[in-house]
Structures are given as C-alpha cells and as structure tokens.
Design a protein around this motif. Structure first.
Motif, PDB file in Angstrom:
ATOM      1  N   GLN A 169      33.037  31.537  37.117  1.00  0.00           N
ATOM      2  CA  GLN A 169      34.237  30.901  37.647  1.00  0.00           C
ATOM      3  C   GLN A 169      34.672  31.424  39.015  1.00  0.00           C
ATOM      4  N   ALA A 196      38.743  33.825  38.602  1.00  0.00           N
ATOM      5  CA  ALA A 196      38.732  34.197  37.181  1.00  0.00           C
ATOM      6  C   ALA A 196      39.359  35.573  37.002  1.00  0.00           C
ATOM      7  N   GLY A 233      43.013  33.971  36.676  1.00  0.00           N
ATOM      8  CA  GLY A 233      42.646  33.405  35.391  1.00  0.00           C
ATOM      9  C   GLY A 233      42.830  34.351  34.224  1.00  0.00           C
ATOM     10  N   GLU A 234      41.888  34.260  33.301  1.00  0.00           N
ATOM     11  CA  GLU A 234      41.961  35.004  32.041  1.00  0.00           C
ATOM     12  C   GLU A 234      42.053  36.513  32.234  1.00  0.00           C
ATOM     13  N   LEU A 255      32.466  35.914  33.273  1.00  0.00           N
ATOM     14  CA  LEU A 255      33.544  35.020  33.724  1.00  0.00           C
ATOM     15  C   LEU A 255      33.579  34.935  35.242  1.00  0.00           C
TER      16      LEU A 255
END
Length: 166
Positions: free
Chosen positions: A96, A100, A104-105, A92
């Motif tokens: 990204q 990330a 993010g996630e 990730l």
C-alpha cells in the motif's frame, strides 16, 4: 513513551526511492519480509547481548516478551528467530506504500498504543510527516572526510568531537 518522535524511516525509503529507485518497493522489501516471516539463525554475539537485555526490556511498555523472545527467553545461538508482526507491517507497506504506515492501519495502531500508554505522538503527527532532502556536512579527520547529516540528528556531535580531537 513521552520522548518518541515520528518515525521517519519509511518516508525516507520512499523519498529515496522516488529519486533513485529502479525496482518496485515490494521487490526491495521482499527479502526483509521473508527474513521476518521465515526467520533467521541468531548469531552468537547477538544471542549473547539479546539474553542480557531481556530482563530489563521485558518490564517495558508493550508486548516485548511475545515479540522478541521465544517462550519468554532470548533466542540462543543458531536458533531461528521470527517476527511475524514486522513481516505483516512491511507487507502492508510493500502493498500500500508509505501511507499504510503514516495514514493507514499502522498509524491507527501507533495512535492507539500511544493513547493507551500516555504518549503524545498521534495519528495526525504521523499523517503530517514528510522527510527533508538535506545536504550532508563533513569534517576532515586525519586525512579522511567524515560525513554526517546536519542537525536535528546526532551526527553533528560526532563531527564536533572529531574536530576537538584534531
């Protein structure tokens, strides 16, 4: 989970890459992602200490057993250890970028884990993190210049000890 601070390593990678990087981050992270995904043979010494740590670590918060053991036991010398969750996180980040991790996630997962376990670190803390580029400090000990990062890290303590020994 109370004393956990914002992990700065990922931002530090990108800060250094902005200054010195020539390869794309996905290429830089590719070998590490491969080792995490495909595994590596555990050395004798690492297997020994890993085995010693499993009883105490398995009682910690989180999913230690599923992440760091093979069928509930520390990997043996020569056994292949894989960490697919780490591989996915690094992939990730490679795909990204730093956000990330910090927005993010991954930040969402850290935030949820901390809330579930009574920690104070939140997604807003992660989102606000920025590494500082600092000048190292040093002492000369017996003819060798020893360099460390200045406070707020622990490196200054090592330099102080060397000065006391000198």
């Amino acid at each position: 989970v109370l004393p956990i601070s914002v992990p700065g390593t990922v931002d530090a990678w990108f800060t250094m890459h902005d200054r010195f990087g020539r390869l794309a981050m996905d290429k830089i992270l590719a070998p590490t992602i491969s080792y995490a995904k495909e595994g590596f043979p555990v050395s004798e010494l690492i297997a020994y200490y890993w085995d010693l740590s499993v009883p105490s670590r398995s009682k910690q918060v989180g999913d230690f057993i599923n992440t760091y053991t093979i069928n509930g036991k520390a990997p043996k010398k020569g056994e292949i250890f894989k960490n697919p969750d780490l591989a996915n996180t690094l992939q990730l980040i490679a795909d990204q970028g730093r956000d990330a991790f910090y927005k993010g996630e991954v930040a969402d997962k850290i935030d949820a884990f901390m809330k579930q376990n009574g920690g104070y670190l939140g997604k807003e803390d992660l989102a606000q993190h920025k590494s500082d580029w600092v000048e190292p400090v040093s002492v000369n000990y017996r003819g060798y210049d020893v360099w460390e990062l200045p406070p707020n890290g622990q490196g200054i303590a090592a330099l102080q000890m060397l000065n006391i020994l000198e």
